[in-house]
Design an enzyme around this catalytic site. Structure first.
Site, mmCIF file in Angstrom:
data_model
loop_
_atom_site.group_PDB
_atom_site.id
_atom_site.type_symbol
_atom_site.label_atom_id
_atom_site.label_comp_id
_atom_site.label_asym_id
_atom_site.label_seq_id
_atom_site.Cartn_x
_atom_site.Cartn_y
_atom_site.Cartn_z
ATOM 1 N N ALA A 29 6.019 43.314 135.139
ATOM 2 C CA ALA A 29 5.049 43.295 134.040
ATOM 3 C C ALA A 29 5.650 43.954 132.804
ATOM 4 O O ALA A 29 6.838 44.290 132.799
ATOM 5 C CB ALA A 29 3.773 44.012 134.461
ATOM 6 N N ASN A 30 4.866 44.105 131.749
ATOM 7 C CA ASN A 30 5.319 44.828 130.545
ATOM 8 C C ASN A 30 4.156 45.637 129.989
ATOM 9 O O ASN A 30 3.049 45.598 130.527
ATOM 10 C CB ASN A 30 5.900 43.845 129.517
ATOM 11 N N ARG A 31 4.392 46.362 128.897
ATOM 12 C CA ARG A 31 3.432 47.352 128.404
ATOM 13 C C ARG A 31 2.373 46.808 127.450
ATOM 14 O O ARG A 31 1.656 47.571 126.828
ATOM 15 C CB ARG A 31 4.174 48.493 127.712
ATOM 16 N N ALA A 95 2.569 38.893 125.310
ATOM 17 C CA ALA A 95 3.932 39.339 125.638
ATOM 18 C C ALA A 95 4.309 38.642 126.950
ATOM 19 O O ALA A 95 4.183 39.203 128.039
ATOM 20 C CB ALA A 95 3.973 40.855 125.780
#
Ligand code: C5P
Length: 220
Positions: A29-31, A95
């Site tokens: 995942a990402n932030r 994102a």
């Protein structure tokens, strides 16, 4: 309630991160928090647009007055966006993970004593913005984001061309800015006409200004 310059217009917005499964219990995942994308979806709806928001996994609530579709993976996000066509406006804020795990399977990867860590093979994900920017049913106005940590404007200009976008909202997501996951944003709007640097603003204010700019660009 205010004027509704986007009444009768259809908009598609992507927001949040994607989760790319490693196995049934783990993911990459990402932030991204989804705050900026969700705020844009809400701002377009406030101006009268019929908005479909395709959201990755986020902790924030679905925006009011918006049709929200929940997805996990990039491939599912692309399917959601394509299913929402035709549209007049596309704002791709998510994102999206550049890669998925090609080796993801239906069983949990087991840690076995004395064995080396498992290798992960990555495969490239579809580029949703680029797909929409070059689609036969391309929306009249296609907007992308460029979250960079260096060469922000140069990268945005390159992205404008390569992705077939009309506007790129460029921002510096270096950890020192606190933008990724934070409540404020400092963006530049890059188009073929040039660059417009906006002041540091709350993400809701960025969304309101962007929705107004979209309405202005589309005209009556
Ligand atoms: O190439 P890069 O990820 O920097 O481009 C960012 C822009 O492209 C954002 O608008 C993002 O939502 C979109 N994007 C996408 N699908 C991808 C990668 C990025 O829609 N697979």
């Amino acid at each position: 309630e205010g004027p509704k310059p986007l009444a009768g217009r259809r908009a598609i917005v992507t927001s949040g991160p994607t989760h790319e499964p490693i196995d049934p219990v783990r993911y990459i995942a990402n932030r991204s928090s989804g705050r900026q994308g969700h705020a844009i979806a809400a701002a377009l709806a406030r101006l009268g647009a019929d908005v479909t928001l395709v959201s990755g996994p986020v902790e924030i609530a679905d925006p009011a007055g918006v049709r929200t579709i929940h997805v996990e993976r990039a491939e599912e996000m692309l399917d959601g966006v394509l299913a929402a066509l035709p549209a007049d406006i596309a704002v791709m804020v998510a994102a999206v993970a550049d890669w998925r795990v090609a080796t993801a399977g239906g069983q949990k990867i087991k840690k076995k004593p004395g064995e080396a860590p498992p290798p992960l093979q990555l495969a490239e994900n579809p580029d949703i913005l680029k797909t929409i920017g070059h689609h036969a049913q391309r929306p009249k106005l296609v907007v992308g984001f460029a979250a960079e940590t260096q060469e922000v404007e140069a990268n945005a200009r390159e992205k404008l061309k390569r992705k077939g976008a009309d506007l790129i909202v460029a921002n510096d997501v270096s950890p020192k800015t606190g933008i990724m996951g934070g409540s404020r944003n400092s963006v530049s709007i890059v188009s073929k006409d040039g660059v417009d640097a906006w002041p540091d603003l709350d993400k809701n204010e960025v969304a309101a200004r962007l929705a107004a700019l979209i309405a202005e660009r589309l005209g009556p």
